[in-house]
Motif scaffolding. Sequence first.
Motif, short mmCIF file in Angstrom:
data_model
loop_
_atom_site.label_atom_id
_atom_site.label_comp_id
_atom_site.label_asym_id
_atom_site.label_seq_id
_atom_site.Cartn_x
_atom_site.Cartn_y
_atom_site.Cartn_z
N ASP A 69 0.82 -1.21 0.00
CA ASP A 69 0.00 0.00 0.00
C ASP A 69 0.85 1.26 0.00
OD1 ASP A 69 -2.54 1.51 0.34
OD2 ASP A 69 -1.67 1.99 2.30
N ARG A 70 1.97 1.24 0.71
CA ARG A 70 2.74 2.47 0.91
C ARG A 70 4.00 2.58 0.06
NH1 ARG A 70 3.02 3.28 7.46
NH2 ARG A 70 0.87 2.60 7.97
N ALA A 71 4.47 1.51 -0.51
CA ALA A 71 5.72 1.55 -1.27
C ALA A 71 5.58 2.45 -2.49
CB ALA A 71 6.13 0.15 -1.69
N LEU A 72 6.66 3.11 -2.84
CA LEU A 72 6.68 3.89 -4.07
C LEU A 72 6.64 2.96 -5.27
CD1 LEU A 72 6.99 6.76 -5.26
CD2 LEU A 72 9.47 6.38 -5.26
N ALA A 73 7.31 1.83 -5.15
CA ALA A 73 7.29 0.81 -6.21
C ALA A 73 7.70 -0.53 -5.62
CB ALA A 73 8.23 1.20 -7.35
N TYR A 74 7.15 -1.60 -6.18
CA TYR A 74 7.61 -2.93 -5.79
C TYR A 74 7.36 -3.89 -6.94
CZ TYR A 74 2.76 -4.45 -4.99
OH TYR A 74 1.44 -4.77 -5.15
N CYS A 75 8.13 -4.98 -6.96
CA CYS A 75 7.96 -6.02 -7.97
C CYS A 75 8.35 -7.35 -7.35
CB CYS A 75 8.81 -5.74 -9.20
SG CYS A 75 8.62 -6.96 -10.52
N ILE A 76 7.52 -8.36 -7.55
CA ILE A 76 7.78 -9.70 -7.01
C ILE A 76 7.89 -10.67 -8.18
CG2 ILE A 76 6.95 -11.52 -5.48
CD1 ILE A 76 5.18 -9.26 -4.17
N VAL A 77 8.93 -11.48 -8.18
CA VAL A 77 9.19 -12.42 -9.27
C VAL A 77 9.31 -13.82 -8.69
CG1 VAL A 77 10.91 -13.15 -10.97
CG2 VAL A 77 10.32 -10.73 -10.75
N LEU A 78 8.70 -14.80 -9.36
CA LEU A 78 8.86 -16.20 -9.00
C LEU A 78 9.65 -16.90 -10.11
CD1 LEU A 78 5.25 -17.07 -7.76
CD2 LEU A 78 7.24 -16.53 -6.35
N VAL A 79 10.75 -17.52 -9.73
CA VAL A 79 11.56 -18.29 -10.68
C VAL A 79 11.23 -19.76 -10.45
CG1 VAL A 79 13.86 -18.79 -11.55
CG2 VAL A 79 13.36 -16.54 -10.56
N THR A 80 10.73 -20.42 -11.46
CA THR A 80 10.16 -21.76 -11.31
C THR A 80 11.21 -22.84 -11.02
OG1 THR A 80 10.37 -22.30 -13.66
CG2 THR A 80 8.36 -21.13 -12.96
N ALA A 81 10.70 -23.97 -10.55
CA ALA A 81 11.57 -25.12 -10.28
C ALA A 81 12.28 -25.58 -11.56
CB ALA A 81 10.76 -26.26 -9.69
N ASP A 82 11.59 -25.53 -12.68
CA ASP A 82 12.20 -25.93 -13.95
C ASP A 82 13.41 -25.06 -14.28
OD1 ASP A 82 10.47 -28.00 -14.40
OD2 ASP A 82 9.15 -26.87 -15.73
N GLU A 83 13.25 -23.75 -14.10
CA GLU A 83 14.37 -22.85 -14.40
C GLU A 83 15.50 -23.03 -13.40
OE1 GLU A 83 15.18 -18.26 -15.85
OE2 GLU A 83 13.20 -18.82 -15.09
N ILE A 84 15.15 -23.27 -12.14
CA ILE A 84 16.18 -23.55 -11.14
C ILE A 84 17.01 -24.76 -11.56
CG2 ILE A 84 16.55 -24.36 -8.77
CD1 ILE A 84 14.06 -22.65 -8.01
N ASP A 85 16.34 -25.80 -12.05
CA ASP A 85 17.05 -27.00 -12.48
C ASP A 85 17.93 -26.74 -13.70
OD1 ASP A 85 16.02 -28.61 -10.48
OD2 ASP A 85 14.31 -29.28 -11.67
N ARG A 86 17.48 -25.85 -14.57
CA ARG A 86 18.26 -25.56 -15.78
C ARG A 86 19.52 -24.77 -15.51
NH1 ARG A 86 13.26 -24.21 -18.06
NH2 ARG A 86 13.84 -21.99 -18.08
N ILE A 87 19.42 -23.77 -14.59
CA ILE A 87 20.56 -22.84 -14.47
C ILE A 87 21.19 -22.85 -13.07
CG2 ILE A 87 19.67 -21.36 -16.29
CD1 ILE A 87 18.65 -19.42 -14.18
N ASN A 88 20.67 -23.62 -12.14
CA ASN A 88 21.07 -23.79 -10.73
C ASN A 88 20.46 -22.68 -9.87
OD1 ASN A 88 23.06 -21.64 -10.04
ND2 ASN A 88 24.46 -22.71 -11.45
N ILE A 89 20.37 -22.95 -8.59
CA ILE A 89 19.65 -22.07 -7.68
C ILE A 89 20.32 -20.70 -7.52
CG2 ILE A 89 20.77 -23.07 -5.64
CD1 ILE A 89 17.16 -21.61 -5.91
N PHE A 90 21.65 -20.67 -7.55
CA PHE A 90 22.33 -19.38 -7.42
C PHE A 90 22.00 -18.48 -8.61
CE2 PHE A 90 25.96 -16.61 -8.37
CZ PHE A 90 26.00 -15.87 -7.21
N GLN A 91 22.16 -19.02 -9.82
CA GLN A 91 21.88 -18.22 -11.00
C GLN A 91 20.40 -17.86 -11.10
OE1 GLN A 91 24.08 -16.81 -12.77
NE2 GLN A 91 25.85 -17.91 -11.92
N ALA A 92 19.53 -18.76 -10.65
CA ALA A 92 18.10 -18.47 -10.66
C ALA A 92 17.79 -17.29 -9.74
CB ALA A 92 17.31 -19.70 -10.23
N THR A 93 18.45 -17.26 -8.59
CA THR A 93 18.25 -16.15 -7.66
C THR A 93 18.77 -14.84 -8.24
OG1 THR A 93 18.47 -17.66 -5.78
CG2 THR A 93 18.71 -15.32 -5.32
N MET A 94 19.95 -14.88 -8.85
CA MET A 94 20.52 -13.67 -9.47
C MET A 94 19.61 -13.19 -10.61
SD MET A 94 23.35 -13.00 -7.77
CE MET A 94 22.50 -13.63 -6.31
#
Length: 207
Positions: A69-94
Motif C-alpha cells: 500500500d505504501r511503497a513507491l514501487a515494488y515487484c515480485i518475481v517467481l523463478v520456477t523449479a524448472d528454471e532452477i534445475d536448468r541454471i542452478n539455484i544461485f543463477q536463478a536467484t541472481m
Amino acid sequence: MDAPSSVATTETVIRLIAGVDEAGRGPLAGPVAVAAVILDPSRPKIRGLDDSKKLTEAKREALYEKIVDRALAYCIVLVTADEIDRINIFQATMTGMCRALAGLNPSAHEAWIDGNALPRELPCAGRAIIGGDALEPAISAASILAKVSRDRWMIELDREYPGYGFAEHKGYGTPFHLDALKRLGPCPQHRRSFAPVKILVDQGVLF
C-alpha cells in the motif's frame, strides 16, 4: 544597459534505493521468490520491518499489506523449479533479482541486496549487504514480500499436489516431506537438481 541578472536554481534530486531479497533458496520444491521494493520517502516509515524469518506469519501478512500500500514501487518475481534445475539455484536467484529490479516503476538508482553477491547484469548500481534484511528497511520490506508471496504460492501448490504437505513446510526437506517423497515420488514442482529429489529421479521413481 545593465547586464541581465542570473538566478541560480537548485532542485533536490531524491535518489531512489531499492531493497532486494529472496525467499526459498533451500526448499526441495516450488519456486524461489525475489522481491524489489522502493519505500516512499514522502510517507511515514513502516513500523516493525525486520528480517522476515524473525517475524510471525501473522506479522508478515500484516506488514505485507502495508508495504504494497505504501511503497513507491515494488515487484515480485517467481523463478520456477524448472528454471532452477536448468541454471542452478544461485543463477536463478541472481536472475530473479534482475527481473524484479527491471520491473520497478519508477526505476531504482541503486539496489541494496541482501547477501554477499551481486548479479552481473543489474539494471542499476548495486551494493551487497550481509544481513541487510535485518539492517535496511527497504531490504526488510523485500524480504517480507518475497516470503509471503512464496508461502501463498506453496499453499496453492498443496491444493494442486496433495499429500506432500506443501502448505505446512513450504517445500523444505522436513521428515514428513522426505517421507512423502519416498511414498509418492517427486511431483512436477520438485527441483530435480536437488539431492534428495535427484536420487529418486535417478532411481526411476516418477510421479
